[in-house]
Design an enzyme around this catalytic site. Structure first.
Site, PDB file in Angstrom:
ATOM      1  N   GLY A   1      -7.681   0.136   1.567  1.00 16.77           N
ATOM      2  CA  GLY A   1      -8.828   1.227   1.436  1.00 16.77           C
ATOM      3  C   GLY A   1      -8.404   1.473   3.034  1.00 16.77           C
ATOM      4  N   HIS A   2      -7.879   0.769   3.765  1.00 19.09           N
ATOM      5  CA  HIS A   2      -7.760   1.907   5.578  1.00 19.09           C
ATOM      6  C   HIS A   2      -6.522   3.105   5.375  1.00 19.09           C
ATOM      7  CE1 HIS A   2      -4.459   0.232   8.258  1.00 19.09           C
ATOM      8  NE2 HIS A   2      -4.691  -0.955   6.401  1.00 19.09           N
TER       9      HIS A   2
ATOM     10  N   CYS B   1       2.905  -1.532  11.993  1.00 20.86           N
ATOM     11  CA  CYS B   1       2.946  -3.348  11.792  1.00 20.86           C
ATOM     12  C   CYS B   1       4.313  -3.643  12.623  1.00 20.86           C
ATOM     13  CB  CYS B   1       3.288  -3.769   9.696  1.00 20.86           C
ATOM     14  SG  CYS B   1       1.227  -3.272   9.190  1.00 20.86           S
TER      15      CYS B   1
ATOM     16  N   ALA C   1      -3.377  -4.785   1.852  1.00 18.42           N
ATOM     17  CA  ALA C   1      -2.240  -4.536   0.611  1.00 18.42           C
ATOM     18  C   ALA C   1      -0.999  -5.833   1.360  1.00 18.42           C
ATOM     19  CB  ALA C   1      -1.579  -3.314   1.267  1.00 18.42           C
TER      20      ALA C   1
ATOM     21  N   GLN D   1       1.165   4.027   0.215  1.00 19.84           N
ATOM     22  CA  GLN D   1       0.591   5.279   1.145  1.00 19.84           C
ATOM     23  C   GLN D   1       0.623   5.771  -0.249  1.00 19.84           C
ATOM     24  OE1 GLN D   1       0.624   5.993   3.843  1.00 19.84           O
ATOM     25  NE2 GLN D   1       0.821   3.886   5.202  1.00 19.84           N
TER      26      GLN D   1
END
Length: 391
Positions: A202-203, A334, A73, A181
């Protein structure tokens, strides 16, 4: 899940679904060819990428040719923001976003400001929601983009995306939404909502790390953005570089599973979230941060007044305990190395102390009802011990 771990940090990342891993592995071993090679092995990889693109587009109601594969993303957000800024700068250099966006958006906007663009940051109310009237007041003839995340990664607050898209389009402005999200957790149709650019990873949906996608509207009005990476013209020129075929195949499967199992998973996870909150809120000095109605079903951001969140996190993950290790967080993964309070919570009006006293619980499909009493008991003990130390 590991018997010695209760993982409640699913907004940071998720465990890969075994079915996703199963379809991914052959493209790391037997079918390892470059998807741009024209021999038979390359064509097989190409076909797998094509099928995955369809799976991703189906999940968000888009066309396959509107999906660009990225490393995640963050790259998708950079490609969208910088691309719109570069390609539409002849119209204007004004962008609108929200003070509670993910750092991938905020940091990219700061970069664009250093390049001569002007960014207006929408405020949020104490519940984390923006005001549409403020958005309308900030729109100008030189506004080229509105960027608002669908679901906040720290609080789970869901913004009124349809209304925001409508306001932007009425002003002739493009609308970008970081849906990292939201995708795979709630139903999304980019055409019905009015999203022009959408980012996903993806994660966050039980796929692997290192793969994501950017949706770029091609119809009825084509959104034009230049390439961020050059060198081969991959992904129709949007993003050069050898395709991560195993990751792309895995992302496609994760999207397919999400589309089939989203309703079942959401009901089960909501039940766990409500159970967790009802037990945690029995602790004195505890409250929920953010709007409790317009909120994603898997997130609970809890304020434990007078108790430092880092102390709780360390207590829950102490290997010397006779309990499973419990993984939670106090904000975005992050920005976990930052010693600053959560910018999301302070933007909602919490003071720094309250922000430092808040914990994010994000539940996933691999959590069970048996996890909740263990977590609650551990937190009650830790909170009581920490408060006793300062009393």
């Amino acid at each position: 899940m590991n018997d010695n771990l209760i993982y409640l940090d699913n907004n940071a990342t998720t465990k890969i679904d075994p079915r996703v891993l199963e379809v991914m592995l052959p493209y790391l071993t037997d079918y390892f060819a470059n998807a741009n090679s024209t021999h038979q092995f390359g064509l097989r990889a190409h076909d797998a990428v094509k099928a995955a693109r369809k799976q991703v587009s189906n999940l968000i109601g888009a066309e396959p040719n509107e999906v660009i594969f990225t490393s995640g993303a963050t790259e998708a957000i950079n490609l969208a923001l910088k691309g719109v800024a570069e390609n539409y700068s002849n119209k204007g250099k004004h962008i609108i976003t929200v003070a509670t966006e993910h750092s991938a958006v905020l940091d990219t906007c700061k970069y664009l400001e250093s390049r001569g663009f002007e960014v207006s940051y929408l405020s949020v109310a104490s519940d984390g929601l923006i005001a549409l009237d403020e958005l309308k007041s900030l729109l100008r003839p030189d506004t080229i983009l509105v960027s608002v995340m669908y679901v906040n990664n720290e609080t789970g607050v869901v913004q009124p995306i349809r209304e925001i898209a409508s306001v932007a389009h009425e002003a002739g402005v493009l609308f970008l939404s970081d849906c990292t999200q939201a995708v795979g957790k709630i139903a999304i149709n980019v055409n019905e909502i009015g999203i022009d650019l959408l980012c996903l990873s993806g994660h966050k949906i039980y796929g692997p790390k290192g793969v994501g996608a950017l949706y770029v509207r091609q119809s009825p009005t084509r959104v034009r953005i230049p390439a961020l990476l050059h060198g081969g013209g991959h992904e129709r020129g949007f993003r050069s570089g050898t395709l991560n075929v195993p990751g792309i195949v895995a992302l496609g499967k994760a999207c397919e599973i999400a589309s089939l199992e989203m309703d079942k998973d959401s009901n089960a996870i909501l039940s766990l979230r409500d159970y967790l909150e009802s037990e945690l809120c029995s602790i004195e000095g505890t409250s929920i941060n953010g709007n409790v109605t317009n909120r994603l079903y898997n997130v609970s951001n809890v304020l434990f007044r007078g108790v430092d969140s880092d102390a709780i996190i360390m207590g829950l993950s102490n290997p010397e305990n006779d309990l499973p290790l419990i993984a939670v967080s106090n904000g975005s993964a992050c920005t976990s190395t930052s010693i600053e309070p959560s910018h999301v919570l302070t933007a909602m009006g919490l003071d720094e102390t309250a922000a430092f006293n808040s914990i994010r619980f994000s539940i996933g499909k691999y959590n069970s009802r048996e996890d909740i009493p263990i977590v609650v008991a551990a937190i009650k003990n830790i909170v009581a011990d920490l408060r006793a130390m300062v009393s």
